[in-house]
Design a protein around this motif. Structure first.
Motif, mmCIF file in Angstrom:
data_model
loop_
_atom_site.group_PDB
_atom_site.id
_atom_site.type_symbol
_atom_site.label_atom_id
_atom_site.label_comp_id
_atom_site.label_asym_id
_atom_site.label_seq_id
_atom_site.Cartn_x
_atom_site.Cartn_y
_atom_site.Cartn_z
ATOM 1 N N GLY A 1 -52.689 7.606 -2.235
ATOM 2 C CA GLY A 1 -52.918 6.280 -1.681
ATOM 3 C C GLY A 1 -51.742 5.339 -1.783
ATOM 4 N N VAL A 2 -50.617 5.827 -2.252
ATOM 5 C CA VAL A 2 -49.410 5.011 -2.285
ATOM 6 C C VAL A 2 -49.021 4.645 -0.855
ATOM 7 C CG1 VAL A 2 -46.941 5.021 -2.832
ATOM 8 C CG2 VAL A 2 -48.582 5.991 -4.450
ATOM 9 N N GLN A 3 -48.571 3.430 -0.657
ATOM 10 C CA GLN A 3 -48.185 2.980 0.679
ATOM 11 C C GLN A 3 -46.693 2.726 0.817
ATOM 12 O OE1 GLN A 3 -50.560 -0.373 1.833
ATOM 13 N NE2 GLN A 3 -52.498 0.697 1.577
ATOM 14 N N ASP A 4 -46.041 2.263 -0.243
ATOM 15 C CA ASP A 4 -44.639 1.851 -0.143
ATOM 16 C C ASP A 4 -43.759 2.669 -1.084
ATOM 17 O OD1 ASP A 4 -44.502 -0.639 1.670
ATOM 18 O OD2 ASP A 4 -46.228 -1.024 0.364
ATOM 19 N N VAL A 5 -42.660 3.166 -0.533
ATOM 20 C CA VAL A 5 -41.731 4.007 -1.289
ATOM 21 C C VAL A 5 -40.301 3.561 -0.973
ATOM 22 C CG1 VAL A 5 -40.849 6.347 -1.659
ATOM 23 C CG2 VAL A 5 -43.299 5.981 -1.237
ATOM 24 N N VAL A 6 -39.482 3.472 -2.013
ATOM 25 C CA VAL A 6 -38.041 3.326 -1.834
ATOM 26 C C VAL A 6 -37.405 4.669 -2.185
ATOM 27 C CG1 VAL A 6 -35.929 2.277 -2.711
ATOM 28 C CG2 VAL A 6 -37.923 0.849 -2.234
ATOM 29 N N ALA A 7 -36.788 5.306 -1.205
ATOM 30 C CA ALA A 7 -36.096 6.579 -1.417
ATOM 31 C C ALA A 7 -34.634 6.280 -1.707
ATOM 32 C CB ALA A 7 -36.229 7.465 -0.189
ATOM 33 N N LEU A 8 -34.200 6.606 -2.907
ATOM 34 C CA LEU A 8 -32.857 6.241 -3.325
ATOM 35 C C LEU A 8 -32.006 7.497 -3.483
ATOM 36 C CD1 LEU A 8 -31.959 3.486 -5.841
ATOM 37 C CD2 LEU A 8 -30.617 5.575 -5.695
ATOM 38 N N PRO A 9 -30.980 7.671 -2.624
ATOM 39 C CA PRO A 9 -30.122 8.857 -2.733
ATOM 40 C C PRO A 9 -29.290 8.817 -4.011
ATOM 41 C CG PRO A 9 -29.904 7.781 -0.576
ATOM 42 C CD PRO A 9 -30.622 6.832 -1.483
ATOM 43 N N LEU A 10 -29.382 9.850 -4.792
ATOM 44 C CA LEU A 10 -28.583 9.943 -6.011
ATOM 45 C C LEU A 10 -27.202 10.486 -5.620
ATOM 46 C CD1 LEU A 10 -29.065 9.242 -8.949
ATOM 47 C CD2 LEU A 10 -29.611 11.633 -9.379
#
Length: 248
Positions: free
Chosen positions: A63-72
């Motif tokens: 049910g998560v709606q918001d994600v920040v995908a951070l490139p390592l």
């Protein structure tokens, strides 16, 4: 369950070398301890699990709606420009995803590099007589190479005798050639600072190239400065508009 803060998904490249994943997980533990109210997950593009796609599917199912995908990643090269956006486009449609900027360049990363050199035995008083090789993994992307060249110039202006960029692959010079150049320049001592986040094949090549140097620093890993940069990138992305039509 709905999470008010976007979940931070740290996107690592992955490696067959187990030290790589171990270092990534150590960095993520540091992030969690620095910001305990933030949910942080890890996904790998290749070689290791969980995969980025698998983490995104699990988050959507929760049910998560918001994600920040951070490139390592330390430079904005192929993985940041192509691989990661391609994976994010395949995410479940219900997710609102923001892709954060890569970690570099940042003055904090220069501090992390110096931290590693001092941990390896140098002292601040050694700067004016020491030549440093800024050794990165390398890239075929001219933008990424230009960033490393510029970073070397910036670092030199902080007081080192000289700073030379070097690359483990795809570009020249190699680490060993930069070490010899600094010797020929008359540097009293030569140090190699790997501008890489985790151990693996290319960092090992950098280490072999540093055989004739006086000092070899460790990889950046979970240095406090790396954690600070990562959280800065997360905060900036969390305020930006989400990618549209993800997974559509």
């Amino acid at each position: 369950m709905y999470y008010r803060k976007p979940v931070l998904l740290v996107v690592a490249h992955g490696s067959r070398d187990p030290r790589h994943a171990a270092t990534v997980h150590a960095l993520v533990r540091r992030i969690r301890s620095r910001r305990p109210g933030l949910r942080v997950e890890t996904g790998f593009l290749d070689f290791n699990i969980p995969s980025v796609q698998g983490v995104l599917e699990s988050l959507a199912a929760e049910g998560v709606q918001d994600v920040v995908a951070l490139p390592l990643l330390l430079t904005r090269a192929f993985h940041a420009k192509a691989d990661i956006p391609a994976v994010l486009r395949e995410a479940p449609a219900r997710l609102r995803i923001r892709q954060a900027e890569v970690l570099g360049p940042s003055p904090l990363l220069l501090r992390a590099l110096e931290r590693r050199l001092y941990e390896a035995g140098l002292a601040p008083a050694d700067k004016c007589s020491t030549g440093v090789v800024l050794a990165s993994a390398g890239s075929t992307d001219p933008e990424a190479i230009a960033v490393i060249d510029d970073l070397a110039r910036q670092w030199w202006h902080t007081g080192w005798r000289a700073v030379r960029p070097a690359f483990a692959s795809a570009a020249l010079p190699r680490t060993e050639d930069a070490v010899r150049e600094l010797r020929a320049l008359g540097c009293e001592r030569v140090a190699v600072a790997p501008y890489v986040l985790a151990p693996g094949f290319l960092p090992d090549r950098i280490a072999r190239g540093a055989a004739e140097a006086d000092t070899l620093a460790d990889v950046l890993g979970p240095a406090p400065e790396v954690v600070r940069v990562l959280l800065e990138r997360y905060d900036a992305a969390a305020l930006a508009p989400a990618l549209t039509a993800v997974g559509a």
